[in-house]
Scaffold this active site. Structure first.
Site, mmCIF file in Angstrom:
data_model
loop_
_atom_site.group_PDB
_atom_site.id
_atom_site.type_symbol
_atom_site.label_atom_id
_atom_site.label_comp_id
_atom_site.label_asym_id
_atom_site.label_seq_id
_atom_site.Cartn_x
_atom_site.Cartn_y
_atom_site.Cartn_z
ATOM 1 N N HIS A 116 -28.993 8.597 -8.730
ATOM 2 C CA HIS A 116 -29.120 9.718 -7.798
ATOM 3 C C HIS A 116 -30.530 9.857 -7.226
ATOM 4 O O HIS A 116 -30.778 10.746 -6.413
ATOM 5 C CB HIS A 116 -28.726 11.026 -8.499
ATOM 6 C CG HIS A 116 -27.246 11.210 -8.641
ATOM 7 N ND1 HIS A 116 -26.433 10.259 -9.227
ATOM 8 C CD2 HIS A 116 -26.424 12.221 -8.255
ATOM 9 C CE1 HIS A 116 -25.180 10.691 -9.213
ATOM 10 N NE2 HIS A 116 -25.148 11.879 -8.627
ATOM 11 N N HIS A 170 -7.404 -14.032 18.903
ATOM 12 C CA HIS A 170 -8.185 -12.821 18.598
ATOM 13 C C HIS A 170 -9.567 -12.833 19.227
ATOM 14 O O HIS A 170 -9.888 -11.970 20.043
ATOM 15 C CB HIS A 170 -8.321 -12.636 17.081
ATOM 16 C CG HIS A 170 -9.264 -11.533 16.703
ATOM 17 N ND1 HIS A 170 -8.907 -10.203 16.764
ATOM 18 C CD2 HIS A 170 -10.560 -11.562 16.294
ATOM 19 C CE1 HIS A 170 -9.950 -9.468 16.402
ATOM 20 N NE2 HIS A 170 -10.960 -10.268 16.110
ATOM 21 N N GLU A 182 -18.967 11.089 2.718
ATOM 22 C CA GLU A 182 -20.251 11.004 3.423
ATOM 23 C C GLU A 182 -20.149 10.187 4.715
ATOM 24 O O GLU A 182 -20.677 10.583 5.763
ATOM 25 C CB GLU A 182 -21.329 10.380 2.522
ATOM 26 C CG GLU A 182 -21.663 11.184 1.283
ATOM 27 C CD GLU A 182 -20.771 10.857 0.101
ATOM 28 O OE1 GLU A 182 -21.031 11.398 -1.003
ATOM 29 O OE2 GLU A 182 -19.806 10.069 0.255
ATOM 30 N N HIS A 222 -12.724 -11.178 23.213
ATOM 31 C CA HIS A 222 -11.485 -10.989 22.451
ATOM 32 C C HIS A 222 -10.324 -10.717 23.421
ATOM 33 O O HIS A 222 -10.063 -9.558 23.760
ATOM 34 C CB HIS A 222 -11.639 -9.818 21.485
ATOM 35 C CG HIS A 222 -12.741 -9.993 20.486
ATOM 36 N ND1 HIS A 222 -14.069 -9.841 20.819
ATOM 37 C CD2 HIS A 222 -12.716 -10.301 19.163
ATOM 38 C CE1 HIS A 222 -14.815 -10.049 19.748
ATOM 39 N NE2 HIS A 222 -14.023 -10.336 18.738
#
Length: 663
Positions: free
Chosen positions: A472, A259, A410, A25
């Protein structure tokens, strides 16, 4: 000398290395060269002669695909990266891989492969600096006093983890976090205005950051912005740098073509002409090396810090000794002895408790004995039981606190923890429900990949959590964790195994640990001294019978089910069972074959009992063996109803065991 030549050296080392590798890159290094010049030449405190100097400024490359910019900087400033190493970019086993996650001996703090995590790592480093400074600095001496800098791009800010981490950073007044946003408006698919139109300045204003906008190709403007950022002691700073990707390339500047692919020989010739760079590939004039060399200044500031540390040692010997221990990552001298006494105490505790509660009992011990432990939870502290008797909440009013309320973040939590480990001096542990590892998964993977001894606490480990239902209730999660290289997942059965699991987590040097705990109660299990020692091996014989007919193998809460089934098998059917507890299958698989065979007798059929998908277990089983597991999603009902529904009853285990013995 005009600044353009040292800056262009960064560009062309990057261009030439990508071209030689035929991969990489070049656009970002070409576009961020002036930003790198302003920071690394004028502000970054580091010592190429001593990459491990603890009070160095931290530099994170969150847009890690532009790694050749970092390699060029490290080579020019004096680190152990040669021109040959730059020529070996992206070759097998070279010092210069495509996305260099972490290699401090060469000056690489951390970079991002998966975008967005580098900025979250930087937040973790800034938190670690803030906590350690609050715990150890005095009015006279400040052994912990450095900045954390991060480069990032459009992709980092599109990733959701950047919101989790940057929102958190603003709340916690991380004034020593300074970030540079390469605002070039281009990503792989082209011009981002078609899919990313956020007003990012307003976004960071709303987080409580200081925001500064500059021309990213004007070294003086960038330099002034860094001075403003360093003077703002409360707010983290985001410097918005308007840049052109692939700067200097006549045909490819400002386009996605710059890029992620080499410029090509013809375009490189034109770019050399456009920027007035008359040197051959990988040729750097001595005057450029003289400009960039940071070893003399680095040694000076390192020596100044060493002198200050000597004064600190004389004035505050107790604090000095503790700080030295934590910087080196050593355990306290008497830890093994104190832990041994604690384990004995656990072994005499006859109370039934969920292993998440057992974990809290352990934390009451470990946090007291290891002040480097900094806990936290993603808004589940009362459920995860991560707050110990020695915990206090980290906040702007209490920056020396050792427990962090991460909020419902999380992924951000896990990536922030990686940054804290990388910083050093702190051992973080962070918790959520096991099912939500799905949110955190990529940061856990990078922890394992980098060899960071992080501690991930996961409670509510099965369908036995009950009424909350299948969203869950984890099923496939243990298999995912166990299939991750260099990751140890412990699922203990009671307080004693929980204590051993925690001890393994806090003493691990290069491997992260997942500690997986139940919501439902488990019964204490009797063991002799040899069995307690054998827990460290990940799996061991809890009951070893000479005339056994079957191996019953279980982890976690199901170990009691195996014990109950063994009793029924013997009493009602005359079938004798060996009982194997397997709190950490990963550790067991690291033992030699002789030990494994001594635990799981190969001439006997085996039945594994675990409230999880069965795919983890086939490495240690024969074709005729069975796993009582779960291959569907759960249901919403009380735990006892679900256990019966899915066949986790003594009678069902007995029937399956009988069928195996009768075959």
């Amino acid at each position: 000398m005009h600044n353009s030549e040292p800056t262009n050296a960064l560009r062309f080392l990057s261009i030439d290395a990508v071209q030689k590798a035929n991969s990489g890159h070049p656009g970002m290094p070409m576009g961020m060269a002036e930003i790198a010049t302003a920071l690394w030449k004028n502000h970054l405190n580091h010592n190429p002669s001593n990459p491990y100097w603890f009070n160095r400024d931290r530099f994170v490359l969150s847009n890690g695909h532009g790694s050749m910019l970092l390699y060029s900087l490290l080579h020019l400033t004096g680190y152990d990266l040669s021109i040959k190493d730059l020529k070996d970019f992206r070759k097998l086993k070279s010092k210069t891989p495509g996305h260099p996650e972490y290699d401090l001996q060469f000056g690489i703090e951390t970079t991002t492969g998966p975008l967005g995590q580098g900025i979250a790592n930087a937040v973790g480093m800034a938190i670690a600096e803030k906590i350690l400074a609050a715990q150890f600095n005095t009015p006279q001496e400040e052994p912990i006093d450095h900045f954390t800098y991060a480069f990032l791009g459009d992709g980092c800010l599109m990733e959701g983890v950047s919101h989790e981490a940057c929102s958190f950073a603003g709340t916690h007044n991380l004034g020593k976090l300074i970030c540079f946003y390469d605002q070039n408006g281009i990503s792989i698919d082209g011009e981002i205005e078609n899919w990313f139109t956020d007003d990012s300045v307003k976004r960071f204003d709303s987080y409580g950051w200081q925001t500064i906008e500059v021309d990213g190709h004007n070294v003086d403007e960038i330099n002034e912005a860094i001075i403003l950022a360093k003077n703002e002691t409360q707010k983290p700073t985001m410097i918005f740098c308007r840049t052109t990707i692939g700067f200097g390339s006549p045909a490819k500047a400002g386009t996605a073509d710059a890029h992620g692919a080499p410029l090509g020989d013809e375009e490189i010739i034109k770019t050399r002409q456009a920027l007035g760079w008359s040197y051959e590939p990988f040729e750097v004039p001595e005057s450029v090396y003289d400009f960039w060399n940071a070893t003399e200044r680095g040694t000076e500031i390192n020596d100044d810090w060493n002198a200050m540390i000597e004064a600190y040692k004389n004035n505050h010997p107790k604090q000095y000794n503790e700080l030295s221990r934590r910087m080196s990552g050593n355990m306290p001298d008497d830890f093994d002895q104190i832990y041994s006494a604690f384990l004995d105490q656990c072994n005499t505790d006859n109370s039934s408790m969920a292993t998440r509660k057992a974990s809290q009992v352990c934390l009451d011990f470990f946090v007291k004995e290891l002040p480097e432990l900094v806990g936290g939870s993603a808004d589940l502290t009362p459920s995860n039981n991560t707050f110990s008797k020695s915990s206090s909440t980290f906040s702007n009013e209490n920056p020396s606190g050792n427990h962090i309320n991460y909020g419902v973040r999380e992924f951000g939590m896990s990536a922030i923890m990686n940054g804290m480990v990388l910083h050093g001096g702190i051992k973080p542990y962070g918790a959520t429900f096991l099912v939500f590892t799905d949110y955190a998964r990529n940061a856990v993977r990078l922890s394992a990949l980098m060899g960071l001894p992080n501690i991930f606490v996961y409670t509510h480990d099965s369908i036995a959590l009950g009424e909350d239902g299948p969203t869950h209730q984890p099923v496939e999660h243990l298999v995912t964790l166990r299939s991750t290289p260099n990751l140890n997942s412990w699922r203990p059965a009671d307080l004693v195994e929980t204590a051993v699991a925690w001890k393994n987590a806090v003493t691990s040097e290069n491997t992260p640990t997942c500690l997986i705990f139940s919501r439902q109660n488990t019964s204490p299990i009797l063991r002799n001294d040899n069995q307690i020692k054998a827990i460290e091996n990940g799996g061991y014989l809890l009951d070893d019978q000479d005339n056994a007919n079957i191996n019953l193998i279980a982890s976690g809460s199901e170990l009691q089910l195996a014990i109950d089934a063994a009793s029924s098998l013997k009493k009602e059917h005359g079938i004798i069972s060996n009982i194997v507890s397997m709190p950490c299958l990963d550790k067991f698989l690291q033992q030699n074959k002789e030990y494994q065979s001594s635990v799981i007798k190969e001439d006997l059929p085996s039945l594994v009992i675990e409230l999880s998908h069965p795919n983890s277990w086939y490495k240690i089983l024969n074709k005729s063996d069975k796993v009582l597991g779960i291959e569907t999603f759960g249901e919403s009902a009380p735990a006892n109803i679900l256990l019966e529904h899915f066949g986790f009853t003594t009678s069902n285990v007995v029937e399956i065991a009988k069928s195996l013995v009768d075959e």
